[in-house]
Design a protein around this motif. Structure first.
Motif, PDB file in Angstrom:
ATOM      1  N   THR A   1      30.734  13.243  24.699  1.00 33.75           N
ATOM      2  CA  THR A   1      31.174  12.591  23.455  1.00 33.75           C
ATOM      3  C   THR A   1      30.266  11.440  23.053  1.00 33.75           C
ATOM      4  OG1 THR A   1      32.727  11.286  24.788  1.00 33.75           O
ATOM      5  CG2 THR A   1      33.623  13.198  23.638  1.00 33.75           C
ATOM      6  N   ASP A   2      29.355  11.018  23.957  1.00 34.07           N
ATOM      7  CA  ASP A   2      28.394   9.997  23.552  1.00 34.07           C
ATOM      8  C   ASP A   2      27.477  10.504  22.442  1.00 34.07           C
ATOM      9  OD1 ASP A   2      25.569  10.675  25.421  1.00 34.07           O
ATOM     10  OD2 ASP A   2      27.470  11.694  25.813  1.00 34.07           O
ATOM     11  N   LEU A   3      27.387  11.833  22.280  1.00 28.93           N
ATOM     12  CA  LEU A   3      26.558  12.398  21.214  1.00 28.93           C
ATOM     13  C   LEU A   3      27.165  12.177  19.834  1.00 28.93           C
ATOM     14  CD1 LEU A   3      25.501  15.772  22.901  1.00 28.93           C
ATOM     15  CD2 LEU A   3      24.182  13.651  22.714  1.00 28.93           C
ATOM     16  N   TRP A   4      28.435  11.686  19.788  1.00 22.16           N
ATOM     17  CA  TRP A   4      29.033  11.385  18.484  1.00 22.16           C
ATOM     18  C   TRP A   4      28.239  10.316  17.726  1.00 22.16           C
ATOM     19  CZ3 TRP A   4      35.009  11.063  19.818  1.00 22.16           C
ATOM     20  CH2 TRP A   4      35.528  12.366  19.813  1.00 22.16           C
ATOM     21  N   ARG A   5      27.455   9.518  18.484  1.00 27.06           N
ATOM     22  CA  ARG A   5      26.674   8.475  17.804  1.00 27.06           C
ATOM     23  C   ARG A   5      25.663   9.092  16.829  1.00 27.06           C
ATOM     24  NH1 ARG A   5      24.829   5.309  23.137  1.00 27.06           N
ATOM     25  NH2 ARG A   5      24.470   7.494  23.677  1.00 27.06           N
ATOM     26  N   ASP A   6      25.237  10.337  17.141  1.00 28.01           N
ATOM     27  CA  ASP A   6      24.263  11.007  16.279  1.00 28.01           C
ATOM     28  C   ASP A   6      24.912  12.090  15.417  1.00 28.01           C
ATOM     29  OD1 ASP A   6      22.370   9.481  17.661  1.00 28.01           O
ATOM     30  OD2 ASP A   6      22.194  11.012  19.223  1.00 28.01           O
ATOM     31  N   ALA A   7      26.244  12.040  15.328  1.00 26.80           N
ATOM     32  CA  ALA A   7      26.960  13.118  14.639  1.00 26.80           C
ATOM     33  C   ALA A   7      26.572  13.193  13.163  1.00 26.80           C
ATOM     34  CB  ALA A   7      28.467  12.916  14.783  1.00 26.80           C
ATOM     35  N   ARG A   8      26.367  12.040  12.516  1.00 22.29           N
ATOM     36  CA  ARG A   8      26.062  12.066  11.087  1.00 22.29           C
ATOM     37  C   ARG A   8      24.764  12.838  10.825  1.00 22.29           C
ATOM     38  NH1 ARG A   8      27.729   9.530   6.688  1.00 22.29           N
ATOM     39  NH2 ARG A   8      29.158   8.198   7.864  1.00 22.29           N
TER      40      ARG A   8
ATOM     41  N   VAL B   1      29.916  17.725   6.603  1.00 24.31           N
ATOM     42  CA  VAL B   1      31.175  16.993   6.751  1.00 24.31           C
ATOM     43  C   VAL B   1      32.043  17.101   5.504  1.00 24.31           C
ATOM     44  CG1 VAL B   1      32.220  14.750   7.179  1.00 24.31           C
ATOM     45  CG2 VAL B   1      30.152  15.421   8.416  1.00 24.31           C
ATOM     46  N   MET B   2      31.512  16.730   4.341  1.00 18.53           N
ATOM     47  CA  MET B   2      32.325  16.741   3.132  1.00 18.53           C
ATOM     48  C   MET B   2      32.760  18.149   2.781  1.00 18.53           C
ATOM     49  SD  MET B   2      32.556  13.623   2.797  1.00 18.53           S
ATOM     50  CE  MET B   2      33.667  13.742   1.408  1.00 18.53           C
ATOM     51  N   ASP B   3      31.879  19.111   3.026  1.00 26.08           N
ATOM     52  CA  ASP B   3      32.259  20.494   2.769  1.00 26.08           C
ATOM     53  C   ASP B   3      33.380  20.929   3.707  1.00 26.08           C
ATOM     54  OD1 ASP B   3      31.990  23.020   1.465  1.00 26.08           O
ATOM     55  OD2 ASP B   3      30.988  23.759   3.271  1.00 26.08           O
ATOM     56  N   ALA B   4      33.334  20.436   4.979  1.00 28.25           N
ATOM     57  CA  ALA B   4      34.371  20.796   5.961  1.00 28.25           C
ATOM     58  C   ALA B   4      35.719  20.200   5.591  1.00 28.25           C
ATOM     59  CB  ALA B   4      33.948  20.327   7.346  1.00 28.25           C
ATOM     60  N   LEU B   5      35.691  19.007   4.989  1.00 28.97           N
ATOM     61  CA  LEU B   5      36.959  18.352   4.633  1.00 28.97           C
ATOM     62  C   LEU B   5      37.540  18.901   3.341  1.00 28.97           C
ATOM     63  CD1 LEU B   5      36.159  14.634   5.520  1.00 28.97           C
ATOM     64  CD2 LEU B   5      37.276  16.378   6.920  1.00 28.97           C
ATOM     65  N   ASN B   6      36.753  19.617   2.584  1.00 33.43           N
ATOM     66  CA  ASN B   6      37.261  20.230   1.363  1.00 33.43           C
ATOM     67  C   ASN B   6      38.253  21.336   1.727  1.00 33.43           C
ATOM     68  OD1 ASN B   6      37.522  20.863  -1.365  1.00 33.43           O
ATOM     69  ND2 ASN B   6      35.876  22.382  -1.258  1.00 33.43           N
TER      70      ASN B   6
ATOM     71  N   LEU C   1      43.940  13.621  17.407  1.00 31.51           N
ATOM     72  CA  LEU C   1      43.293  12.343  17.666  1.00 31.51           C
ATOM     73  C   LEU C   1      41.780  12.482  17.704  1.00 31.51           C
ATOM     74  CD1 LEU C   1      45.676  10.867  20.401  1.00 31.51           C
ATOM     75  CD2 LEU C   1      45.509  10.182  18.013  1.00 31.51           C
ATOM     76  N   ARG C   2      41.270  13.567  18.291  1.00 31.85           N
ATOM     77  CA  ARG C   2      39.825  13.794  18.327  1.00 31.85           C
ATOM     78  C   ARG C   2      39.268  13.911  16.905  1.00 31.85           C
ATOM     79  NH1 ARG C   2      36.569  15.855  22.276  1.00 31.85           N
ATOM     80  NH2 ARG C   2      37.187  15.231  24.365  1.00 31.85           N
ATOM     81  N   LEU C   3      39.943  14.701  16.076  1.00 30.02           N
ATOM     82  CA  LEU C   3      39.471  14.901  14.712  1.00 30.02           C
ATOM     83  C   LEU C   3      39.533  13.596  13.925  1.00 30.02           C
ATOM     84  CD1 LEU C   3      38.490  17.005  12.660  1.00 30.02           C
ATOM     85  CD2 LEU C   3      40.895  17.466  12.095  1.00 30.02           C
TER      86      LEU C   3
ATOM     87  N   LYS D   1      36.885   9.069  11.205  1.00 31.88           N
ATOM     88  CA  LYS D   1      36.825   7.624  10.961  1.00 31.88           C
ATOM     89  C   LYS D   1      35.494   7.057  11.444  1.00 31.88           C
ATOM     90  CE  LYS D   1      41.781   6.623  11.010  1.00 31.88           C
ATOM     91  NZ  LYS D   1      42.880   5.907  11.694  1.00 31.88           N
ATOM     92  N   GLY D   2      34.953   7.605  12.559  1.00 34.63           N
ATOM     93  CA  GLY D   2      33.673   7.143  13.058  1.00 34.63           C
ATOM     94  C   GLY D   2      32.529   7.436  12.106  1.00 34.63           C
ATOM     95  N   LEU D   3      32.690   8.483  11.289  1.00 35.74           N
ATOM     96  CA  LEU D   3      31.673   8.812  10.296  1.00 35.74           C
ATOM     97  C   LEU D   3      31.815   7.976   9.030  1.00 35.74           C
ATOM     98  CD1 LEU D   3      31.705  12.717  10.653  1.00 35.74           C
ATOM     99  CD2 LEU D   3      29.947  11.142  11.485  1.00 35.74           C
ATOM    100  N   GLY D   4      32.844   7.072   9.021  1.00 38.59           N
ATOM    101  CA  GLY D   4      33.040   6.208   7.861  1.00 38.59           C
ATOM    102  C   GLY D   4      33.667   6.918   6.679  1.00 38.59           C
ATOM    103  N   ILE D   5      34.463   7.964   6.979  1.00 31.97           N
ATOM    104  CA  ILE D   5      35.086   8.752   5.912  1.00 31.97           C
ATOM    105  C   ILE D   5      36.600   8.593   6.010  1.00 31.97           C
ATOM    106  CG2 ILE D   5      35.364  11.074   4.948  1.00 31.97           C
ATOM    107  CD1 ILE D   5      32.700  11.798   6.276  1.00 31.97           C
ATOM    108  N   ASN D   6      37.257   8.497   4.874  1.00 30.77           N
ATOM    109  CA  ASN D   6      38.713   8.416   4.857  1.00 30.77           C
ATOM    110  C   ASN D   6      39.322   9.747   5.280  1.00 30.77           C
ATOM    111  OD1 ASN D   6      38.735   5.736   3.928  1.00 30.77           O
ATOM    112  ND2 ASN D   6      38.555   6.416   1.793  1.00 30.77           N
TER     113      ASN D   6
END
Length: 790
Positions: free
Chosen positions: A116-123, A130-135, A466-468, A473-478
């Motif tokens: 999960t340390d790779l989440w730092r480079d997730a963006r 990301v935005m397409d996935a949340l649509n 919780l993971r999602l 939130k870590g990506l700065g998205i509502n």
């Protein structure tokens, strides 16, 4: 073992004799080693194909190698390993485009904990996914389980507004699924539930079991449940039964539970409609009732039970077979009874064992309607949802221990033992459940729901939730919340809200003076002081509370029996040397005979009565030395004039003693006696007013003398079994004060403008009274409207 051998034999057959036609295995995760071997063999065929569901080709190799059993891809990795393949050997089937952006987002959110340390480079890694996935993704946290069901039902109902749109609820929570089905019924929508309904929960199954409940228990609740069931007709019209049930309930089923069996009910029922009803019930239940103490084979019990149910369901013109066995549940029940009624497979059993057995079989049979459900809505379990899709997927019950369910702690197999036997670890089920979640959540239109409160406890969000949430939130998205057009939570709050709320006001009845009571007993004076509305309901409206169904041997009943025993005991003239305790227990046996015949009541009451008898043996002689008993359960009255006319105060004193300079008023209690402070503050008026009546010569045969003492003999049978409670005040003055206060109170209520308020001094009331529901206390007291008028 048989399944494994068959799978291995099939794989060997394919190896030695390859089929000439194409062979495809689709949707299997290969969780069983033998099935993984079969998958491997089919994949090696020239014309064979294995389609793996939801294999994650996005996850990096380092993370894929670090999978743990609770990860959604762990099972797929095990299957590939058993097949001797890697992810590089797998190709996309059909559409050659890249995996959906939603599945890539979920893969990133649920990556192994070690990476999960790779989440730092997730963006950078996810880029524009990301935005397409949340649509098309909506996340809703409902306040409670009830609200969650309403929100889901609204979403499914809304889906029907779009032509040809199909919606499916996916949840392992059967209670939530039933709630949603019930909520959809408000729009007359019957939804197809893939899990069906247990036979015991269907109308036919419930009615079938009610016959057993009555014959096994003969409890009032079971009898009323049977008689009030719409399928119960017993050769009569339902209108006749409904009219007779109320009469039968009052005459035979309220108060203490009748003795078991049909005969006590026949004797207790009033002549007329109630008698007709109980006779019809006796005839209908006779196939089981006459053999209730026998041991029969399973087939014999099935036959007797079926006869009872048909007699219970029979109308005046037809037997009950057509109504009981004709629907889907009835057909399933017939099939079960036919199977159980075959050759004997068990030793003869009693009725209790048969009841437990038939219910267990019925619980395992799921009944699904064959038609009549909506074609575009469905409720699916996670397993059923693996190979089914809808345009809108609603994934609900996403709280820990619901989805996923908690891992079972195996008391027999430890983790090392499971590994030695070649069994998967317990978390394997969590991984499979996670795989089901990811597959369903990858649909284009998805709603995720959970309840913030489960029962009376806070709900813990699912680990996947919780993971999602953490990743987004870590990506700065509502978080993807409902928009105005899909705000089902707001719609849910409005659904049952009235256009205007008019809270109920506290009652202020003001009957005319001539309708107000002109006679009260001293035991009712305290009610007038503490809760005048109860006096109004009892004496003006002439309402009386009825006994509860299946009444417990509560304190009031115990007190009545103790009073009857002491009444006879106090009048008893014992010979010299005769045992007081023996005489007390002989009277107790005669007065409480009916109660002591009941094993449950006798086991509780008799030891208490024995302890009281022992206390009486020791303490009673001292009471007799203090004075002479001049009155036992004696009635008296006191009349006085008021502006509205004469008023009569009545009393029934438990005991009055004549002592050296006056009278002593004694009361018997099994509960807590009033405190001296309550008496002095004039909240507990019974004993002082009895003393006032005695001082005025209101008890026939007892001379008018000053009141010297007010005492209570408390007999609980506990520890201690009895005690004498004496009050250290001037009994004569207390009696005069209470009488003056009571006359003043009556003068106030002789004013037609004075209302009978409900619980005006709630701080002095320890429990709800018999008339609080009539006064609607819970409504106006919660709204703080005590001072308003209606």
């Amino acid at each position: 073992d048989r399944r494994g051998r068959l799978l291995k034999a099939t794989a060997e057959k394919l190896r030695t004799r390859p089929p000439g036609r194409p062979m495809i295995i689709a949707g299997s995760t290969g969780s069983i080693p033998a099935s993984a071997a079969l998958l491997a063999q089919v994949a090696r065929l020239t014309n064979g194909m294995v389609i793996l569901p939801g294999l994650d080709l996005h996850l990096d190799d380092e993370s894929f190698a670090a999978l743990e059993p609770g990860h959604p891809q762990w099972g797929m990795a095990q299957t590939l390993a058993r097949m001797g393949a890697t992810r590089g050997d797998v190709r996309i089937f059909g559409d050659t485009s890249a995996p959906s952006s939603r599945s890539i987002l979920l893969s990133e959110a649920l990556r192994p904990a070690d990476t999960t340390d790779l989440w730092r480079d997730a963006r950078q890694r996810l880029g524009g996914y990301v935005m397409d996935a949340l649509n098309g993704l909506t996340i809703i946290t409902a306040p409670s389980e009830v609200d969650e069901a309403i929100i889901i039902a609204l979403a499914m109902r809304h889906a029907l507004e779009t032509p040809d749109l199909r919606a499916a609820l996916v949840t392992p929570d059967r209670a939530l699924a039933r709630r949603v089905g019930a909520e959809l019924a408000r729009w007359r929508i019957k939804v197809d539930d893939s899990a069906g309904q247990p036979l015991t929960k269907t109308a036919t199954g419930i009615f079938f079991c009610l016959a057993l409940d009555v014959v096994l228990d003969w409890g009032p609740a079971a009898i009323l449940a049977l008689l009030k069931n719409p399928l119960c007709r017993m050769g009569l019209d339902r209108s006749e039964i409904e009219m007779a049930v109320a009469d039968f309930e009052i005459s035979a089923l309220r108060g203490l539970r009748p003795k078991p069996g049909i005969t006590p009910l026949i004797l207790a029922a009033k002549p007329g409609a109630a008698q007709m009803l109980v006779n019809a019930m006796a005839n209908a239940l006779s196939p089981l009732e006459v053999r209730a103490k026998d041991k029969l084979t399973l087939g014999e019990w099935v036959m007797a039970h079926a006869q009872c149910v048909e007699r219970l369901a029979a109308t005046s013109t037809e037997n009950g077979a057509s109504d009981i066995w004709s629907d889907d549940a009835g057909e399933a029940l017939v099939n079960l009874l036919a199977e159980l009624g075959g050759p004997a497979i068990l030793e003869p059993t009693d009725l209790g064992d048969y009841s437990a057995l038939i219910r267990q079989f019925m619980e395992q049979i799921a009944v699904r309607p064959k038609f009549g459900t909506h074609p575009r809505l469905s409720i699916l379990g996670p397993i059923e949802a693996r190979l089914q899709r809808a345009d809108l997927m609603i994934l609900s019950g996403l709280n820990e221990e619901t989805w996923p369910q908690a891992s079972a702690i195996d008391p027999w197999f430890s983790r090392p033992m499971r590994a030695d036997f070649g069994l998967d670890p317990p978390e394997r089920r969590l991984g499979q459940s996670a795989h089901d979640f990811v597959m369903a959540a990858s649909a284009p239109q998805v709603i995720l729901t959970r309840a913030a409160k489960v029962g009376s406890s806070p709900g813990v969000p699912s680990r996947w939730w919780l993971r999602l949430e953490t990743l987004i939130k870590g990506l700065g998205i509502n978080m993807p919340r409902p928009d105005a057009a899909h705000d089902y939570m707001q719609f849910a709050t409005m659904l049952d809200r009235p256009s205007a709320v008019r809270p109920i006001m506290a009652p202020h009845p003001r009957p005319p003076v001539h309708a107000r009571p002109r006679r009260l007993s001293v035991t009712q004076v305290e009610t007038l002081i503490r809760d005048p509305y109860a006096t109004y309901a009892r004496h003006v409206l002439k309402l009386r509370p009825i006994d509860p169904i299946d009444q417990d041997s509560d304190a009031a009943l115990r007190g009545t029996i103790i009073h009857k025993i002491l009444e006879q005991f106090s009048k008893l003239k014992l010979a010299a040397g005769e045992s007081l305790s023996t005489a007390f227990l002989e009277i107790a046996r005669s007065q409480a005979a009916e109660l002591l015949d009941r094993p449950a009541l006798g086991a509780v009451w008799w030891p208490r009565l024995e302890r009281i008898a022992h206390w009486v043996e020791i303490e009673w002689p001292e009471f007799l030395e203090q004075g002479e008993i001049v009155g036992v359960e004696c009635t008296g009255h006191l009349k006085f004039a008021t502006a509205a006319g004469e008023f009569t105060l009545t009393a029934k004193a438990d005991r009055i003693d004549r002592r050296m300079n006056g009278l002593a008023i004694l009361d018997y209690k099994t509960g807590t006696p009033p405190s001296q402070r309550e008496i002095e503050a004039r909240w507990a008026a019974q004993l002082p007013l009895e003393a006032a009546i005695a001082m005025a010569g209101g008890f026939p045969g007892i001379p008018a003398l000053p009141a010297m003492a007010i005492e209570v003999i408390r007999l609980s049978g506990g520890d201690p079994p009895g005690e004498l409670v004496t009050y250290k005040f001037d009994a004569e003055q207390i009696a005069r004060n209470h009488l003056a206060n009571f006359k003043k109170l009556i003068a106030e209520y002789d004013d037609p403008a004075v209302p009978y308020l409900s619980r005006p001094r709630v701080q002095f009331i320890s429990r709800y009274g018999d008339y609080d529901h009539l006064a609607r206390v819970r409504e106006w007291s919660a709204a703080g409207l005590e001072g308003s008028e209606s």
